[in-house]
Design a protein around this motif. Structure first.
Motif, mmCIF file in Angstrom:
data_model
loop_
_atom_site.group_PDB
_atom_site.id
_atom_site.type_symbol
_atom_site.label_atom_id
_atom_site.label_comp_id
_atom_site.label_asym_id
_atom_site.label_seq_id
_atom_site.Cartn_x
_atom_site.Cartn_y
_atom_site.Cartn_z
ATOM 1 N N GLU A 10 0.838 -1.209 0.000
ATOM 2 C CA GLU A 10 0.000 0.000 0.000
ATOM 3 C C GLU A 10 0.869 1.254 0.000
ATOM 4 O OE1 GLU A 10 -4.106 -1.011 2.339
ATOM 5 O OE2 GLU A 10 -2.249 -1.276 3.475
ATOM 6 N N LYS A 11 1.948 1.227 0.774
ATOM 7 C CA LYS A 11 2.845 2.385 0.817
ATOM 8 C C LYS A 11 3.492 2.630 -0.547
ATOM 9 C CE LYS A 11 4.016 2.231 5.738
ATOM 10 N NZ LYS A 11 5.088 2.080 6.748
ATOM 11 N N VAL A 12 3.935 1.558 -1.195
ATOM 12 C CA VAL A 12 4.544 1.678 -2.533
ATOM 13 C C VAL A 12 3.539 2.260 -3.510
ATOM 14 C CG1 VAL A 12 5.442 0.369 -4.500
ATOM 15 C CG2 VAL A 12 6.256 -0.136 -2.185
ATOM 16 N N TYR A 13 2.283 1.808 -3.445
ATOM 17 C CA TYR A 13 1.221 2.294 -4.335
ATOM 18 C C TYR A 13 1.004 3.799 -4.146
ATOM 19 C CZ TYR A 13 -3.462 2.660 -6.398
ATOM 20 O OH TYR A 13 -4.543 3.027 -7.153
ATOM 21 N N ILE A 14 0.962 4.238 -2.878
ATOM 22 C CA ILE A 14 0.739 5.662 -2.586
ATOM 23 C C ILE A 14 1.930 6.496 -3.042
ATOM 24 C CG2 ILE A 14 0.516 7.342 -0.710
ATOM 25 C CD1 ILE A 14 -1.143 5.236 0.815
#
Length: 291
Positions: A10-14
């Motif tokens: 999720e962090k990579v996506y954001i």
């Protein structure tokens, strides 16, 4: 401050989305969420405002009381700030969990208003060295959904705009004793000029870029943020870094320029909404806490 748990995916996506100027909710890096502002929501105050910014919900009440001027500023009134982090905002605020954050926010507000240009404090003086108006600004965090400082500064400015202070006359008799007479006409009052009251623009560094009005999820991906206090004319009055990460000088300069640019637009929109709401007078529909 309220936090949220994110997986690495999720962090990579954001982070990757921010680098492409496309955030999870579809906004660009310099876009705010919809801001709802309503003034005069608490009846037993001199002025009040409620601001909803995404899932962040702030209530501010201003109470004017008579006091004694400070020794170093005998011909001025002053402001006192108190911030209460409601346990309903996030479970982390239960007990004394929100005390540190409340103190941090209050100290930031003191720093912002600790200059002569923000509010004309001389208008709060009744009798030099003897009597003045003290404005107690109470901030209540009802819901925490990211970007607290910006929402609070907007709510404080709206509440000060809504504040009405009774007009006072100082009567002196033959013996020299002074008597204070308050006007009982609700329309015979003093209004504060909030034109130079600054708003806080929080810029979160995510990857190689920075965003304004970060959500809780975006704040979890940021190691450092810059709080920039900006007036309606784009003048920076105060600056503070938060977070355990570092910022290089070039990033700070870019974030300041973004803060000034975004701040001027925010001020213009806020002033327009406040004047429009006031022009409706008693005919305006109040939403309050039932909306």
């Amino acid at each position: 401050m309220a936090s949220v748990a994110l997986s690495e995916a999720e962090k990579v996506y954001i982070v990757h989305g921010v680098q492409e100027d496309l955030r999870v909710d579809g906004r660009g890096c310099e876009d705010y969420r919809c801001v709802e502002v309503e003034t005069d929501v608490v009846s037993n105050t001199s002025g009040s405002a409620r601001v909803k910014l995404g899932h962040t919900d702030i209530l501010v009440g201003v109470k004017a009381e008579m006091g004694t001027p400070k020794l170093e500023k005998p011909n001025e009134g002053y402001l006192e700030f108190f911030v209460d982090c409601s346990a309903s905002a996030t479970p982390e605020f239960e007990g004394r969990g929100g005390d540190d954050l409340g103190t941090e926010i209050a100290n930031t507000l003191y720093r912002i208003f600790n200059n002569k240009s923000s509010v004309d404090l001389k208008t709060l003086c009744i009798s030099p060295r003897e009597h003045c108006w003290v404005l107690y600004v109470d901030v209540l965090l009802l819901e925490c959904g990211g970007n607290l400082f910006d929402a609070i500064s907007i709510a404080v400015k709206a509440a000060l705009f809504n504040t009405r202070i009774p007009r006072v006359r100082v009567l002196e008799d033959e013996e020299g004793s002074k008597d204070i007479e308050l006007s009982d006409d609700p329309y015979d009052c003093i209004r504060l000029s909030v034109e130079n009251v600054p708003c806080i623009i929080t810029l979160c560094k995510i990857g190689y870029r920075h965003v304004v009005d970060a959500t809780l999820q975006e704040e979890a991906c940021s190691l450092a943020s810059l709080l920039v206090s900006v007036t309606s004319k784009g003048v920076v009055t105060c600056m503070r870094k938060v977070g355990k990460g570092s910022l290089d000088p070039e990033s700070i300069f870019e974030m300041m320029e973004t803060g000034k640019r975004v701040g001027k637009v925010l001020h213009a929109s806020l002033q327009s909404v406040l004047h429009k709401e006031e022009s409706l007078g008693p005919k305006r529909q109040k939403v309050g806490f039932l909306g």
